[in-house]
Write a protein that holds these residues in place. Structure first.
Motif, PDB file in Angstrom:
ATOM      1  N   GLY A 174      32.835  -4.325  34.959  1.00  0.00           N
ATOM      2  CA  GLY A 174      34.185  -3.995  34.544  1.00  0.00           C
ATOM      3  C   GLY A 174      35.189  -4.938  35.171  1.00  0.00           C
ATOM      4  N   ALA A 175      36.469  -4.672  34.955  1.00  0.00           N
ATOM      5  CA  ALA A 175      37.534  -5.520  35.493  1.00  0.00           C
ATOM      6  C   ALA A 175      37.545  -5.515  37.018  1.00  0.00           C
ATOM      7  CB  ALA A 175      38.883  -5.053  34.951  1.00  0.00           C
ATOM      8  N   ASP A 176      37.016  -4.451  37.625  1.00  0.00           N
ATOM      9  CA  ASP A 176      36.973  -4.355  39.089  1.00  0.00           C
ATOM     10  C   ASP A 176      35.786  -5.093  39.693  1.00  0.00           C
ATOM     11  OD1 ASP A 176      34.942  -2.712  38.240  1.00  0.00           O
ATOM     12  OD2 ASP A 176      35.702  -0.887  39.187  1.00  0.00           O
ATOM     13  N   GLY A 177      34.960  -5.706  38.849  1.00  0.00           N
ATOM     14  CA  GLY A 177      33.804  -6.441  39.336  1.00  0.00           C
ATOM     15  C   GLY A 177      32.579  -5.584  39.555  1.00  0.00           C
ATOM     16  N   LEU A 178      32.701  -4.280  39.390  1.00  0.00           N
ATOM     17  CA  LEU A 178      31.579  -3.366  39.548  1.00  0.00           C
ATOM     18  C   LEU A 178      30.911  -3.096  38.206  1.00  0.00           C
ATOM     19  CD1 LEU A 178      33.228  -0.791  41.997  1.00  0.00           C
ATOM     20  CD2 LEU A 178      31.604  -2.618  42.563  1.00  0.00           C
ATOM     21  N   PRO A 179      29.661  -2.624  38.218  1.00  0.00           N
ATOM     22  CA  PRO A 179      28.990  -2.311  36.954  1.00  0.00           C
ATOM     23  C   PRO A 179      29.834  -1.348  36.119  1.00  0.00           C
ATOM     24  CG  PRO A 179      27.449  -2.169  38.785  1.00  0.00           C
ATOM     25  CD  PRO A 179      28.802  -2.355  39.390  1.00  0.00           C
ATOM     26  N   ASP A 180      29.986  -1.653  34.855  1.00  0.00           N
ATOM     27  CA  ASP A 180      30.780  -0.828  33.960  1.00  0.00           C
ATOM     28  C   ASP A 180      29.990   0.437  33.616  1.00  0.00           C
ATOM     29  OD1 ASP A 180      32.193   0.346  31.924  1.00  0.00           O
ATOM     30  OD2 ASP A 180      32.490  -1.488  30.767  1.00  0.00           O
ATOM     31  N   PRO A 181      30.413   1.611  34.096  1.00  0.00           N
ATOM     32  CA  PRO A 181      29.623   2.833  33.866  1.00  0.00           C
ATOM     33  C   PRO A 181      29.505   3.192  32.390  1.00  0.00           C
ATOM     34  CG  PRO A 181      31.786   3.365  34.774  1.00  0.00           C
ATOM     35  CD  PRO A 181      31.631   1.876  34.879  1.00  0.00           C
ATOM     36  N   ASP A 182      30.413   2.700  31.572  1.00  0.00           N
ATOM     37  CA  ASP A 182      30.352   2.991  30.134  1.00  0.00           C
ATOM     38  C   ASP A 182      29.173   2.312  29.447  1.00  0.00           C
ATOM     39  OD1 ASP A 182      32.600   4.559  30.298  1.00  0.00           O
ATOM     40  OD2 ASP A 182      33.976   2.958  29.694  1.00  0.00           O
ATOM     41  N   LEU A 183      28.518   1.391  30.145  1.00  0.00           N
ATOM     42  CA  LEU A 183      27.392   0.664  29.566  1.00  0.00           C
ATOM     43  C   LEU A 183      26.044   1.221  30.029  1.00  0.00           C
ATOM     44  CD1 LEU A 183      28.729  -3.001  29.911  1.00  0.00           C
ATOM     45  CD2 LEU A 183      28.935  -1.451  27.961  1.00  0.00           C
ATOM     46  N   TYR A 184      26.089   2.291  30.824  1.00  0.00           N
ATOM     47  CA  TYR A 184      24.868   2.851  31.402  1.00  0.00           C
ATOM     48  C   TYR A 184      24.669   4.305  30.986  1.00  0.00           C
ATOM     49  CZ  TYR A 184      24.556  -1.323  34.247  1.00  0.00           C
ATOM     50  OH  TYR A 184      24.447  -2.630  34.651  1.00  0.00           O
ATOM     51  N   GLY A 188      25.399  -0.865  26.291  1.00  0.00           N
ATOM     52  CA  GLY A 188      24.908  -1.865  27.232  1.00  0.00           C
ATOM     53  C   GLY A 188      23.909  -2.797  26.591  1.00  0.00           C
ATOM     54  N   TYR A 189      23.005  -2.247  25.797  1.00  0.00           N
ATOM     55  CA  TYR A 189      22.029  -3.087  25.106  1.00  0.00           C
ATOM     56  C   TYR A 189      22.688  -3.977  24.058  1.00  0.00           C
ATOM     57  CZ  TYR A 189      17.849  -1.224  27.312  1.00  0.00           C
ATOM     58  OH  TYR A 189      16.868  -0.906  28.226  1.00  0.00           O
ATOM     59  N   ALA A 190      23.772  -3.490  23.454  1.00  0.00           N
ATOM     60  CA  ALA A 190      24.497  -4.321  22.495  1.00  0.00           C
ATOM     61  C   ALA A 190      25.066  -5.554  23.192  1.00  0.00           C
ATOM     62  CB  ALA A 190      25.614  -3.517  21.830  1.00  0.00           C
ATOM     63  N   VAL A 191      25.558  -5.377  24.425  1.00  0.00           N
ATOM     64  CA  VAL A 191      26.065  -6.508  25.203  1.00  0.00           C
ATOM     65  C   VAL A 191      24.928  -7.471  25.525  1.00  0.00           C
ATOM     66  CG1 VAL A 191      27.058  -7.181  27.430  1.00  0.00           C
ATOM     67  CG2 VAL A 191      27.985  -5.208  26.187  1.00  0.00           C
ATOM     68  N   LEU A 192      23.816  -6.931  25.994  1.00  0.00           N
ATOM     69  CA  LEU A 192      22.673  -7.766  26.347  1.00  0.00           C
ATOM     70  C   LEU A 192      22.151  -8.528  25.129  1.00  0.00           C
ATOM     71  CD1 LEU A 192      21.113  -8.295  28.969  1.00  0.00           C
ATOM     72  CD2 LEU A 192      19.515  -6.511  28.295  1.00  0.00           C
ATOM     73  N   THR A 193      22.070  -7.841  24.004  1.00  0.00           N
ATOM     74  CA  THR A 193      21.593  -8.478  22.775  1.00  0.00           C
ATOM     75  C   THR A 193      22.518  -9.604  22.347  1.00  0.00           C
ATOM     76  OG1 THR A 193      20.521  -6.440  22.033  1.00  0.00           O
ATOM     77  CG2 THR A 193      21.025  -8.088  20.351  1.00  0.00           C
ATOM     78  N   ALA A 194      23.827  -9.353  22.390  1.00  0.00           N
ATOM     79  CA  ALA A 194      24.790 -10.380  21.992  1.00  0.00           C
ATOM     80  C   ALA A 194      24.659 -11.623  22.857  1.00  0.00           C
ATOM     81  CB  ALA A 194      26.209  -9.820  22.075  1.00  0.00           C
ATOM     82  N   ALA A 215      18.307 -12.487  34.694  1.00  0.00           N
ATOM     83  CA  ALA A 215      18.606 -12.111  36.075  1.00  0.00           C
ATOM     84  C   ALA A 215      18.719 -10.609  36.245  1.00  0.00           C
ATOM     85  CB  ALA A 215      19.921 -12.766  36.502  1.00  0.00           C
ATOM     86  N   MET A 216      18.318 -10.137  37.415  1.00  0.00           N
ATOM     87  CA  MET A 216      18.462  -8.720  37.735  1.00  0.00           C
ATOM     88  C   MET A 216      19.921  -8.303  37.593  1.00  0.00           C
ATOM     89  SD  MET A 216      15.897  -8.337  40.995  1.00  0.00           S
ATOM     90  CE  MET A 216      15.831 -10.090  41.409  1.00  0.00           C
ATOM     91  N   LYS A 217      20.154  -7.184  36.938  1.00  0.00           N
ATOM     92  CA  LYS A 217      21.508  -6.730  36.628  1.00  0.00           C
ATOM     93  C   LYS A 217      22.019  -5.775  37.708  1.00  0.00           C
ATOM     94  CE  LYS A 217      20.068  -2.691  33.935  1.00  0.00           C
ATOM     95  NZ  LYS A 217      18.726  -2.648  34.515  1.00  0.00           N
ATOM     96  N   PRO A 218      23.326  -5.708  37.885  1.00  0.00           N
ATOM     97  CA  PRO A 218      23.891  -4.679  38.752  1.00  0.00           C
ATOM     98  C   PRO A 218      23.933  -3.360  37.996  1.00  0.00           C
ATOM     99  CG  PRO A 218      25.650  -5.986  37.801  1.00  0.00           C
ATOM    100  CD  PRO A 218      24.352  -6.605  37.323  1.00  0.00           C
ATOM    101  N   SER A 219      23.613  -2.269  38.642  1.00  0.00           N
ATOM    102  CA  SER A 219      23.721  -0.953  38.015  1.00  0.00           C
ATOM    103  C   SER A 219      24.383  -0.007  39.005  1.00  0.00           C
ATOM    104  CB  SER A 219      22.343  -0.420  37.612  1.00  0.00           C
ATOM    105  OG  SER A 219      21.536  -0.189  38.746  1.00  0.00           O
TER     106      SER A 219
END
Length: 219
Positions: free
Chosen positions: A173-183, A194-200, A132-136
């Motif tokens: 993130g916890a706020d429901g918005l894209p986690d900037p630390d993953l971008y 971010g890719y580590a999350v996607l891969t997992a 699915a298309m991801k939020p960024s």
């Protein structure tokens, strides 16, 4: 589906825009033997920038992502990008750029479903997953339209025995918005974390051992 698009989306695929990338794919295909039971990844820059060899080191993977691609462009180059391969698994990530170019959710969903239909026709035994298309952060204003398209695709993916893999929640993130630390700094593309999350999330699906941890799988 009735299709209504903006001017940018109506222009359709641009045949020469990815000429260098497509020629590089052809050269790579001619220079090596097709691995058995490979996983073929297709789509836009989310695929192109993914270090698949490192992420899925225990399997055979083929990266055929080209940055900036839209679904009509992937369909246009289908014969060069997809057809040379005989994969056991196909993972597609496409559609974000369509929305950014002005396509309606209905248009994007229709094109993605056309792609899934074609993949199923040509690869009747393959495991086919649409991510699915991801939020960024950079495209958060477009998220409502992406989410609408995702829902339409999810509702009909099973028609083509394709799995709808919704891993977007893991990128928030916890706020429901894209986690900037993953971008990355551009706030659009995933960084290594971010890719580590996607891969997992997709490791089990690609390997065939289990479904993704958080994916919604349409059957």
């Amino acid at each position: 589906m009735t299709v209504s698009t903006g001017a940018a989306a109506q222009r359709g695929p641009l045949p020469h825009r990815f000429e260098n990338e497509i020629e590089a794919f052809k050269k790579a295909d001619s220079a090596r033997t097709e691995p058995e039971k490979a996983a073929l990844f297709i789509g836009s820059s989310t695929v192109r920038l993914w270090d698949l060899q490192r992420s899925f080191a225990h399997g055979s993977v083929i990266n055929r992502g080209f940055g900036g691609a839209t679904t009509p462009e992937l369909l246009y180059y289908y014969g060069s990008v997809v057809k040379p391969h005989r994969p056991a698994v196909i993972i597609a990530y496409i559609g974000e750029n369509d929305i950014a170019a002005g396509a309606t959710p209905m248009k994007v969903a229709g094109d993605v479903l056309m792609l899934l239909q074609r993949l199923r026709r040509d690869y009747p035994e393959a495991r086919i997953g649409y991510v699915a298309m991801k939020p960024s952060p950079a495209r958060i204003a477009l998220w409502g339209r992406m989410d609408d398209a995702n829902r339409m695709i999810a509702a009909r993916a099973a028609t083509y025995r394709a799995d709808f893999l919704d891993v977007g929640a893991e990128l928030r993130g916890a706020d429901g918005l894209p986690d900037p630390d993953l971008y990355r700094a551009d706030r659009l593309h995933l960084n290594d974390r971010g890719y580590a999350v996607l891969t997992a999330e997709l490791q089990g699906y690609v390997g065939g051992a289990k479904q993704p941890v958080s994916a919604k799988v349409a059957r």
